[in-house]
Design an enzyme around this catalytic site. Sequence first.
Site, PDB file in Angstrom:
ATOM      1  CB  CYS A   1       4.889  -4.268  10.880  1.00 39.39           C
ATOM      2  SG  CYS A   1       6.073  -3.830  11.948  1.00 39.39           S
TER       3      CYS A   1
ATOM      4  CB  CYS B   1       3.143  -1.126  17.631  1.00 43.23           C
ATOM      5  SG  CYS B   1       4.496  -0.797  17.642  1.00 43.23           S
TER       6      CYS B   1
ATOM      7  CB  CYS C   1       2.464   7.369   2.769  1.00 42.70           C
ATOM      8  SG  CYS C   1       2.646   6.103   4.576  1.00 42.70           S
TER       9      CYS C   1
ATOM     10  CB  CYS D   1      -1.692   7.322  11.162  1.00 45.51           C
ATOM     11  SG  CYS D   1      -0.019   8.448  10.232  1.00 45.51           S
TER      12      CYS D   1
ATOM     13  CD  GLU E   1      -2.909  -1.270   1.824  1.00 47.31           C
ATOM     14  OE1 GLU E   1      -3.117  -0.260   2.332  1.00 47.31           O
ATOM     15  OE2 GLU E   1      -4.331  -1.946   1.919  1.00 47.31           O
TER      16      GLU E   1
ATOM     17  CB  CYS F   1      -0.157  -0.723  14.570  1.00 50.32           C
ATOM     18  SG  CYS F   1       0.294  -0.717  12.924  1.00 50.32           S
TER      19      CYS F   1
HETATM   20  N1  SAH Z   1       6.538   1.162  11.500  1.00 50.04           N
HETATM   21  C1  SAH Z   1       7.188   2.805  11.423  1.00 50.04           C
HETATM   22  C2  SAH Z   1       6.277   3.477  10.423  1.00 50.04           C
HETATM   23  C3  SAH Z   1       5.011   2.943  10.207  1.00 50.04           C
HETATM   24  S1  SAH Z   1       3.763   3.660  10.797  1.00 50.04           S
HETATM   25  C4  SAH Z   1       7.188   2.740  13.044  1.00 50.04           C
HETATM   26  O1  SAH Z   1       6.037   2.528  13.114  1.00 50.04           O
HETATM   27  O2  SAH Z   1       7.639   4.372  12.958  1.00 50.04           O
HETATM   28  C5  SAH Z   1       4.022   4.729  10.684  1.00 50.04           C
HETATM   29  C6  SAH Z   1       3.429   5.816  12.224  1.00 50.04           C
HETATM   30  O3  SAH Z   1       1.624   5.546  12.123  1.00 50.04           O
HETATM   31  C7  SAH Z   1       4.108   5.654  13.685  1.00 50.04           C
HETATM   32  O4  SAH Z   1       4.674   6.578  14.271  1.00 50.04           O
HETATM   33  C8  SAH Z   1       2.889   5.081  14.139  1.00 50.04           C
HETATM   34  O5  SAH Z   1       3.285   4.911  15.650  1.00 50.04           O
HETATM   35  C9  SAH Z   1       1.367   5.686  14.004  1.00 50.04           C
HETATM   36  N2  SAH Z   1       0.706   4.731  13.397  1.00 50.04           N
HETATM   37  C10 SAH Z   1       0.659   3.281  13.821  1.00 50.04           C
HETATM   38  N3  SAH Z   1      -0.730   2.455  13.820  1.00 50.04           N
HETATM   39  C11 SAH Z   1      -1.859   3.917  14.090  1.00 50.04           C
HETATM   40  C12 SAH Z   1      -3.359   4.113  14.381  1.00 50.04           C
HETATM   41  N4  SAH Z   1      -3.935   3.535  14.532  1.00 50.04           N
HETATM   42  N5  SAH Z   1      -3.515   5.663  14.170  1.00 50.04           N
HETATM   43  C13 SAH Z   1      -2.806   7.134  14.397  1.00 50.04           C
HETATM   44  N6  SAH Z   1      -1.255   6.478  14.031  1.00 50.04           N
HETATM   45  C14 SAH Z   1      -0.864   4.815  14.001  1.00 50.04           C
HETATM   46 FE1  SF4 Z   2       4.785  -1.743  12.503  1.00 45.87          FE
HETATM   47 FE2  SF4 Z   2       2.588  -0.813  13.032  1.00 45.87          FE
HETATM   48 FE3  SF4 Z   2       4.223  -0.417  14.678  1.00 45.87          FE
HETATM   49 FE4  SF4 Z   2       4.806   0.476  13.103  1.00 45.87          FE
HETATM   50  S1  SF4 Z   2       3.436   1.095  14.818  1.00 45.87           S
HETATM   51  S2  SF4 Z   2       6.257  -0.649  13.807  1.00 45.87           S
HETATM   52  S3  SF4 Z   2       3.997  -0.101  11.614  1.00 45.87           S
HETATM   53  S4  SF4 Z   2       3.891  -2.476  14.345  1.00 45.87           S
END
Ligand code: SAH
Ligand code: SF4
Length: 404
Positions: free
Chosen positions: A168, A172, A161, A395, A122, A175
């Site tokens: 991944c 987290c 983006c 995000c 994506e 996410c």
């Molecule tokens: N994996 C990397 C980059 C991709 S995620 C990272 O985690 O930094 C990009 C950003 O989106 C990160 O700062 C993450 O904390 C944020 N993010 C992930 N899930 C989200 C959500 N459901 N709502 C808002 N931000 C989110």
């Molecule tokens: Fe992976 Fe989502 Fe955590 Fe970024 S925020 S490291 S994409 S699990």
Amino acid sequence: MLYPELVVTENRRQFVRLEPADPAMDSPAPLFGLDANALAARMGSAGEPAWRGGQLAEAMYRQRLTDINEITTLPKPLRQRLAGEGWQVGRPRIAQVFQSVDGTERYLVEGQGAGQEGQTVETVWMPEGDDGETGDGSEPDETGGPEKDGPEKTWRRATICVSSQVGCAVNCQFCFTAKLGLQRNLSAGEIAGQVIAVFARHGVEVGRDRVNLVFMGMGEPFLNYDNFMGAVRLLVDEVGLSPQRMTVSTSGIVPGIERFAEEPANLRPKLAISLNAPNDEIREQIMPINRKWPIEAVMDAVRLVKLRPRERVTFEYVLLGGVTDRAEHAAEAARLVRRTGLPAKVNLIAWNPGPGIPYTMPLPEAVEAFRANLAGEGIPTYLRRPRGRDIYAACGQLKRTVEG
Ligand code: SAH
Ligand code: SF4
């Protein structure tokens, strides 16, 4: 893994090369993703002068051609011969487009090896950006100059983006991408190819249009470090983009940050760290990776990065209703950021919901109070505008879904 690899046989001393399982693998691998030197070597192996490699690079990365037959700098008999031998450009292709009411577009991009399971990634196009780059020392706006030639564009600047992995592994808790687990790493060509495919779609003029890249799509770039930096190198050396218009975001993979700190300034993008919590206790709950690399270890690694003049490190902070968005969290986060001693800014992101994720969005009052709190402590703080929520492009919402 994408290609058959060496395997160790039972006696553990003898290496055996597996035959390709897929008949398509008999033809030469895609050219897209190779830099000018590697292309020169390929042309050499085809009995052609090395400078033909530069012509191929120009055609694929600047002219954005996708078919060998279109590369008119190569003599026609050579084009026909290469095509006949199965040489292909092999640029990733936009297979599907979802358009948001706010102008954001989300793409499903078919990687190299299309047709195989798990090949779609994506990419998101955000005309006018999402304010994420504000105040981080980006190069000044280039669009204030004379009127442009060519067709009128509906956007003055844009942010793309880009994904670095399918899924991944970091897990987290807030996410959506995490729900996929890690499907596979993207190659350098597949990462850079997302950008070039989107450039082609929107007629982006490198050097004139103000386009920023954020490596913040699916995946953790620093767990696919070589391919991620390979893509950056292609985008800088072959496409002609400035690394100061690129930001990579990491969840805090310390060995990756340490390697990143060694990259030369003319190649190194800007750095964003997903902090997301004011202390280790909360961070560990929402980001299990914090057990391996707690906040201080991440900060020590970040301090190794030699920042350019006016450059700031971005700390991203996802506001989860009741979990990370209270006044005491803001005060603690401000102290934490100040204690790092780094030129820093904070990007607040109101959590975007996804199915099956047990958090709530922060109240708008809480978001504003949090922002004001940090700003009041003298920390440059910006609120990322959610873009394309209606098409699951915001995000943390990226997941390989065709339904949206
Ligand atoms: N994996 C990397 C980059 C991709 S995620 C990272 O985690 O930094 C990009 C950003 O989106 C990160 O700062 C993450 O904390 C944020 N993010 C992930 N899930 C989200 C959500 N459901 N709502 C808002 N931000 C989110
Ligand atoms: Fe992976 Fe989502 Fe955590 Fe970024 S925020 S490291 S994409 S699990």
